[in-house]
Write a protein that holds these residues in place. Structure first.
Motif, mmCIF file in Angstrom:
data_model
loop_
_atom_site.group_PDB
_atom_site.id
_atom_site.type_symbol
_atom_site.label_atom_id
_atom_site.label_comp_id
_atom_site.label_asym_id
_atom_site.label_seq_id
_atom_site.Cartn_x
_atom_site.Cartn_y
_atom_site.Cartn_z
ATOM 1 N N PRO A 91 0.812 -1.225 0.000
ATOM 2 C CA PRO A 91 0.000 0.000 0.000
ATOM 3 C C PRO A 91 0.846 1.275 0.000
ATOM 4 O O PRO A 91 0.398 2.318 -0.443
ATOM 5 N N ARG A 92 2.077 1.143 0.492
ATOM 6 C CA ARG A 92 2.944 2.326 0.549
ATOM 7 C C ARG A 92 3.348 2.817 -0.833
ATOM 8 O O ARG A 92 3.746 3.961 -1.003
ATOM 9 N N TYR A 121 1.424 3.175 -3.354
ATOM 10 C CA TYR A 121 0.292 3.716 -4.101
ATOM 11 C C TYR A 121 -0.211 5.004 -3.512
ATOM 12 O O TYR A 121 -0.129 5.236 -2.313
ATOM 13 N N LEU A 173 -3.710 7.309 -3.432
ATOM 14 C CA LEU A 173 -5.135 7.304 -3.733
ATOM 15 C C LEU A 173 -5.681 8.653 -3.337
ATOM 16 O O LEU A 173 -5.605 9.027 -2.175
ATOM 17 N N MET A 196 -8.602 -3.968 -7.621
ATOM 18 C CA MET A 196 -8.065 -4.495 -6.369
ATOM 19 C C MET A 196 -7.589 -5.938 -6.527
ATOM 20 O O MET A 196 -6.711 -6.393 -5.799
ATOM 21 N N TYR A 243 -4.219 -5.497 -7.956
ATOM 22 C CA TYR A 243 -3.376 -4.952 -6.883
ATOM 23 C C TYR A 243 -2.897 -6.065 -5.958
ATOM 24 O O TYR A 243 -1.711 -6.184 -5.661
ATOM 25 N N LEU A 281 -4.038 6.376 -8.042
ATOM 26 C CA LEU A 281 -5.437 6.029 -8.218
ATOM 27 C C LEU A 281 -6.331 7.199 -7.876
ATOM 28 O O LEU A 281 -6.121 7.895 -6.874
ATOM 29 N N PHE A 305 -2.482 3.694 5.219
ATOM 30 C CA PHE A 305 -2.331 4.123 3.836
ATOM 31 C C PHE A 305 -3.686 3.936 3.148
ATOM 32 O O PHE A 305 -4.360 2.933 3.375
ATOM 33 N N PRO A 306 -4.062 4.874 2.297
ATOM 34 C CA PRO A 306 -5.403 4.802 1.687
ATOM 35 C C PRO A 306 -5.664 3.526 0.895
ATOM 36 O O PRO A 306 -6.796 3.072 0.818
ATOM 37 N N MET A 307 -4.612 2.935 0.347
ATOM 38 C CA MET A 307 -4.811 1.723 -0.441
ATOM 39 C C MET A 307 -4.712 0.448 0.405
ATOM 40 O O MET A 307 -4.779 -0.657 -0.129
ATOM 41 N N GLU A 308 -4.569 0.626 1.688
ATOM 42 C CA GLU A 308 -4.563 -0.586 2.503
ATOM 43 C C GLU A 308 -5.941 -1.226 2.409
ATOM 44 O O GLU A 308 -6.948 -0.535 2.461
ATOM 45 N N ARG A 309 -5.991 -2.537 2.288
ATOM 46 C CA ARG A 309 -7.269 -3.206 2.150
ATOM 47 C C ARG A 309 -8.018 -3.154 3.478
ATOM 48 O O ARG A 309 -7.409 -3.317 4.539
#
Lengths: 742, 292, 165
Positions: free
Chosen positions: B5-6, B8, B10, B40, B43, B53, C27-31
């Protein structure tokens, strides 16, 4: 003292409340202080020598713990039956996804990047990717001849039967690999301490298998290895031997890093790298008389074991012994072999060789029926085993069985006759058919296997007056916890609520054997029964308890005993029933202490537009000794039938260069809730002297029958023969065009 | 879970206009993410190469329906569940409602959007044949304004489409001209639910006095893009329904499709099933004509 | 723009979780699945496939069933998220949880949290569901153990007060 009816009652699942509230703890739900993560670098080729390992740029490699074969303290092997499977490849690889290196780091995401950054140069060697290639011996990849194991069963004089045969019927039948697809992927946490040794928490079926493997790998004594089973999200055999491998990996990293290490596979890795059902090929050549009675025959079985021996010899064994089905063979020769290929080793999966050979037998029976001009029902009735007859291993059937009666009942329950009449009248549109499979499944380890396992069980009285069952038998949905507590409660005549079961931890529980082979309720249950009896006798014999008692009195007596004597534990060890004869070299004698018997009937519809098969109705009727828990028993059968429907119609492993290419749930298809028929389950109970409260093992039974019943039904519908599963719409389409061209 | 996640970014614009400004300031940098049911998955597999994104989930301007006498305007952010619930979709564009019920399971239908399905441009997507059959028109939005493009011109090749780097799909417009038509749609997948289609058809026709006045047939998973079977439509137009027409229609299919062999199925199977689906469609028309 | 100050990097995400307001730094893209399991210690939602196929990660967002493995945490801002842990009030179980226990709907239990939430969602939409509706409603939740039969029983029991045995 009141008669308690706990056996046969639908008591609450012991760990059920935790499961429905989300409190049940699976290994990935657990964290330990200081824990880091581990991952595996795997081979990308099927066979070759490792020339060079490079650690790519962009990764701070100093921060990683890296383990290789050279870090293995004692033996670089996963001890199981033979010692041919390395824990980590040492200079050579023999299958795609073979583990080579282990990496550990606190950052899970960085870890994945690092795995991708390791590049390996190989000197490729020619690989064998299919059974026939292995049999050709154009390369020798294992042992002297690529053969892990062979068996030969000979009964009577099979060479003499051909001349008298009215018909000689031949057939070849194939089954593909199948992925267990437990919804919880393989995972483990390991810790290492110089004093305490290795501790492992895992998703597993056999704590003592892992224990044995880690002892050998680390050269540690028994008391320095501790294995604990966490709540396990499905197993089906896929966590029988594989956990030894992943535990060894995590433990090595734990030792090298000095920190607890968690390794959890994602779905793609689990599917591509771990064990699957052995692909098989079975050839039948059978002599029958004019009435379709079997005079004798030859059965040739071949199974693909993958790159290392692992459990192939045992899978082959069970497949071999079940190859003759529930029929009387006056003369038979069975030749079986398991061969090596350069694919990830195949392993245990519910049924364990029997679904493969029973598929062949039941397809072949229909073929014999057609050759003779008799119905699939009639042909079976003419050949069923009866009390007093012997199986292909010359085991005498001593129990009262009536397989024809069982078949008749299944025929009635499924409306077989009425439906076939109705289907025969339909000219256009959907083609519908009915198919039957009759089969048996032997529970427990084969022959002298249970004696070899030498299982031990404990039942303990606790300070609060409750009772605790001590077994290494794992719960993974099938109801181990519930059933064993039922048995103890019934035997002690105390409420089910007063009995608990210890989490399998090798420092706490004795080795009651692996949780496999449908042996838990039947064999371990019987040991729980006798251990509980021993506990009762101890209390009575020591004067703390009267001969007849109320639950309150029992509880009081137990409390008092523990207060005075400090501990109240009763152990029971397996004793082979007297008069059991098994010759391991000739594969003759009493193969199993009990067989469950079944007749399954499938109704199918084949769609003329899509060539897809839909199972419309399914009757699963079986004789299982005693129903210990109606919901659990029914749940086992329904679940097994669903899995076997997948085996028959949906679950195709697509191989590319020895590797599973469709290793995603999107592309490996298991049935959803809208893909299954009503699965109608029926039981008969004729008892079993060798099982707890008369129970026979049932966990694997339902895997054996559905596939042949379904394919028999498809043939009934289409009038086209299919001898290979999975049977996909594309296969049916291809067969119809061939038909049209012909 | 293979990606980090780091790595990316968003960003969540507050309005459609703001989203368009971002796209225009830096075309090619952003990929819009709505429900995430496609992106996703990529991803998690470590295959999402675009790192920036643009979050358009929750933009109410995109998640609206507008009903006019001649057009149903569907916001690109409407989910498959939204489609199934809408009265006009159910009444006049039933094949789209049907397709929405086929896409993934309920959890994915609550998140997947029609715009996302179009922009992801998979030839196997379930709603696309229906959109073709309904002669959908797309409204594409950017800071430069709004432009309309017939949906049939949207897909340029396998996973290539006509969106400019600064454009978003805003609306899917369906002309309300289906009254009195017969529709037939079917998806052939690997199983009955949560399946990627092997072949998918959406067919629409109008019959008067046994003669086919209108025929529109969309098909998916048989070419690099979803296609209209125009040659088959030509065979049917102006003809009397009957068994000979069924045979003509069958024979017209093969030359219009190029199905492939892949991990799920074979080219011959897809070819045969596509032909069978067209046959089933025309047979359906025969039955309807008789009843008229 | 709501995140103009921080184009990348961790952010605060506020939403309602099982009825309580909550704010998580991620983080915003963390699920959402990872935020629940790792940051918040709510391990009821499971990762079975990571691709939205198995449903064992299912949660409810504003009462709608979703696969949390496919939801970036930034998108739950301001929403009501319900996990299995939020279903049972204190020590008494939700009727569906009771029904799953009574009917054998849970075997190994790994699909169970997701399956129960899917059943909750189903019964909200169809309080008196037909068998077809039950099957459809659960078609996005894979179970490898039960063959689904006893799960259907459990849903029927919860809906009608009795099963069809």
């Amino acid at each position: 003292m009141t008669e308690r009816h706990i056996i046969g009652a639908a008591v609450p699942r012991k760990e059920g409340r935790d499961k429905v509230t989300g409190r049940a703890r699976y290994v990935d739900d657990m964290t330990l202080p200081g824990m880091i993560f581990g991952a595996t670098v795997r081979s990308t080729i099927p066979r070759g020598k490792i020339k060079k390992i490079s650690f790519g740029p962009g990764i701070a490699w100093d921060g990683f713990v890296i383990a290789s074969a050279s870090d293995i303290p004692c033996k670089n092997c996963i001890a199981l039956i033979l010692e041919d499977q390395p824990c980590l490849a040492n200079g050579a690889v023999n299958h795609p996804e073979e583990p080579i290196l282990l990496l550990a780091h606190a950052d899970r995401h960085l870890l994945r990047k690092a795995v991708d950054a390791v590049s390996i140069e190989y000197e490729r060697l020619p690989a064998l990717l299919a059974m026939e290639e292995s049999e050709s011996k154009k390369e020798i990849i294992w042992g002297e001849d690529n053969v892990f194991k062979t068996y030969l069963i000979e009964k009577g004089e099979v060479d003499s039967v051909w001349k008298d045969a009215a018909h000689i019927v031949e057939g070849e039948y194939r089954t593909g690999a199948q992925e267990q697809l437990y919804i919880e992927n393989n995972g483990v946490i390991a810790a290492y301490d110089a004093e305490a040794g290795v501790t492992v928490w895992g998703s597993l079926q056999c704590p003592y298998y892992v224990h044995k493997a880690l002892m050998a790998l680390f050269g540690l004594p028994a008391e320095k290895v501790r294995v604990i089973q966490m709540e396990t999200g499905g197993a089906f055999g896929g966590k029988e031997e594989y956990p030894s491998m992943i535990s060894a990996h995590a433990a090595l990293l734990a030792k090298k890093s000095g920190r607890p290490v968690k390794i959890i596979y994602d779905r793609a890795e689990d599917m591509v790298a771990t064990t699957k059902r052995h692909p098989s090929r079975t050839r039948h050549r059978t002599a029958v008389d004019a009435n379709g009675k079997i005079l004798g025959g030859e059965i040739e079985i071949a199974m693909d074991g993958g790159a290392y021996a692992t459990l192939s010899s045992v899978v082959l064994s069970r497949g071999t012994i079940h190859a003759g089905g529930p029929y009387y063979w006056p003369h038979v020769r069975v030749r079986a072999k398991a061969v090596a290929t350069n694919t990830p080793p195949h392993g245990a999966f519910r049924g364990f060789g029997a679904p493969q050979t029973i598929f062949a037998m039941e397809r072949h029976m229909d073929r014999i029926a057609r050759a003779v001009g008799v119905s699939p029902i009639e042909i079976r009735k003419r050949n069923f085993l009866k009390t007093g007859m012997t199986t292909i291993t010359e085991q005498e059937i001593r129990e009262e069985i009536d397989l024809s009666g069982l078949l008749d009942r299944a025929v009635k329950l499924s409306n077989y006759d009425e439906k076939r009449k109705e289907f025969g009248a339909v000219k256009n549109g959907q083609k519908k058919g009915m198919g039957v499979a009759a089969f048996l499944h032997g529970a427990g380890f084969t022959g002298s296997g249970e004696r070899y396992l030498n299982s031990m069980v404990g039942v303990e009285g606790l300070a609060d007056g409750t009772v605790r069952v001590l077994v290494s038998s794992a719960e993974f949905g099938q109801g181990t916890n519930t059933v064993l507590c039922q048995v103890a409660a019934q035997e002690l005549v105390i409420p089910y609520e007063l009995v608990t079961i210890a989490q399998p931890d090798t420092t706490v529980v004795p080795n009651s054997g692996p949780t496999v082979a449908s042996r838990t309720a039947m064999i371990v249950g019987k040991l729980v029964q006798s251990a509980a009896r021993g506990l009762k006798q101890t209390l009575i014999g020591s004067g703390f308890l009267q001969g007849t008692y109320t639950p309150e009195e029992f509880r009081k007596a137990c409390k008092e005993f523990v207060a005075v004597r400090r501990a109240l534990k009763s152990y029971s060890r397996y004793e082979a029933p007297p008069g059991i004869y098994w010759d391991d070299s000739k594969y003759k004698g009493e193969a199993y202490s009990a067989f469950a018997w079944a007749v399954y009937i499938a109704e199918v519809a084949v769609d003329p537009v899509t060539y897809g098969v839909s199972v419309e109705d399914f009757v699963a009727l079986q004789e299982i000794g005693r129903v210990l828990h109606p919901l659990l028993a029914e749940g086992q059968i329904a679940g097994g039938v669903a899995q076997a429907i997948g085996f028959a119609l949906y679950e195709k492993v697509v191989w590319q260069e020895g590797r599973m290419a469709n290793n995603q749930m999107t592309n490996y298809i298991m049935p959803t809730s809208v893909d299954l028929p009503p699965i109608r389950v029926f039981f008969e109970q004729n008892g079993n002297v060798h099982g707890a409260y008369g129970a026979k093992g049932i966990g694997e039974l339902p895997m054996d029958g559905p596939a042949p019943a379904i394919v028999n039904a498809v043939e009934d519908a289409m009038k086209i023969r299919f001898d290979s599963i999975p049977l996909m719409p594309e296969d049916i389409f291809r067969a119809t065009t061939v038909r049209q061209d012909a | 879970m293979k990606d980090d996640p780091r790595n990316y970014e968003l960003v969540s614009p507050d309005s459609l206009r703001e989203a368009a400004v971002l796209l225009s300031d830096d075309p090619g940098r952003w990929v819009p993410i709505a429900g995430g049911t496609d992106l996703m998955v990529l991803y998690s597999a470590g295959k999402l190469t675009v790192r920036n994104l643009l979050n358009i989930w929750g933009l109410s301007e995109l998640r609206q329906f507008e009903v006019t006498p001649s057009v149903l305007r569907i916001g690109a952010g409407c989910t498959y569940s939204d489609l199934q619930k809408h009265e006009i979709v159910g009444k006049e564009f039933s094949m789209l409602a049907k397709a929405a019920s086929w896409t993934g399971g309920i959890a994915n239908q609550n998140r997947g959007t029609l715009g996302g399905n179009i922009a992801n441009a998979s030839p196997a997507a379930d709603s696309l044949p229906a959109l073709l059959a309904y002669d959908a028109v797309l409204e594409l939005y950017s800071v430069r304004g709004v432009r309309q493009i017939p949906y049939s011109e949207f897909h340029l090749g396998y996973k290539k489409h006509a969106l400019a780097p600064d454009e978003l799909i805003r609306t899917i417009c369906l002309p309300r001209n289906t009254k009195g038509t017969i529709s037939y749609c079917r998806k052939v997948g690997t199983r009955n639910a949560q399946a990627i289609s092997k072949v998918c058809i959406a067919g629409l026709a109008r019959i008067a006095n046994g003669v086919i006045e209108e025929a529109r047939i969309g098909m998916g998973s048989v070419a690099p893009v979803p296609v209209r079977l125009q040659k088959t439509e030509q065979e049917l137009l102006g003809r009397n329904v009957g068994p000979e027409l069924v045979e003509k229609a069958r024979r017209s299919v093969g030359q219009q499709i190029q199905p492939i062999e892949d991990i799920r199925s074979t080219a011959q199977y897809r070819d045969a099933v596509a032909t069978n689906l067209v046959e089933e469609f025309v047979q359906r028309l025969c039955v309807e004509a008789e009843q008229q | 723009m709501s995140s103009s100050a921080e184009k990348s990097g961790e952010q605060e995400h506020s939403f309602f979780l099982n009825g309580e307001t909550i704010s998580v730094r991620a983080f915003p893209m963390e699920r959402l699945l990872d935020v629940l399991r790792v940051e918040l210690g709510l391990t009821g939602a499971k990762e079975g496939c990571g691709e939205g196929e198995c449903g064992s990660c299912s949660v409810l967002i504003n009462g709608e069933l979703v696969n949390s493995c496919l939801v970036p945490v930034a998108q739950v801002k301001g929403t009501h998220v319900t996990t299995i842990e939020g279903l049972a009030k204190h020590e008494s179980l939700h009727p569906l949880q009771e029904a799953f226990l009574e009917c054998g709907g849970a075997q190994c239990g790994i699909c169970t949290p997701g399956m129960i939430l899917a059943s909750v969602h189903l019964l909200e939409k169809h309080p008196q569901p037909t068998l077809e509706q039950i099957k459809e409603g659960l078609s996005g939740n894979l179970c490898r153990c039960t063959g689904y039969m006893q799960i259907f029983e459990a849903v029927r029991k919860a809906a009608y007060g009795e099963s069809q045995r």
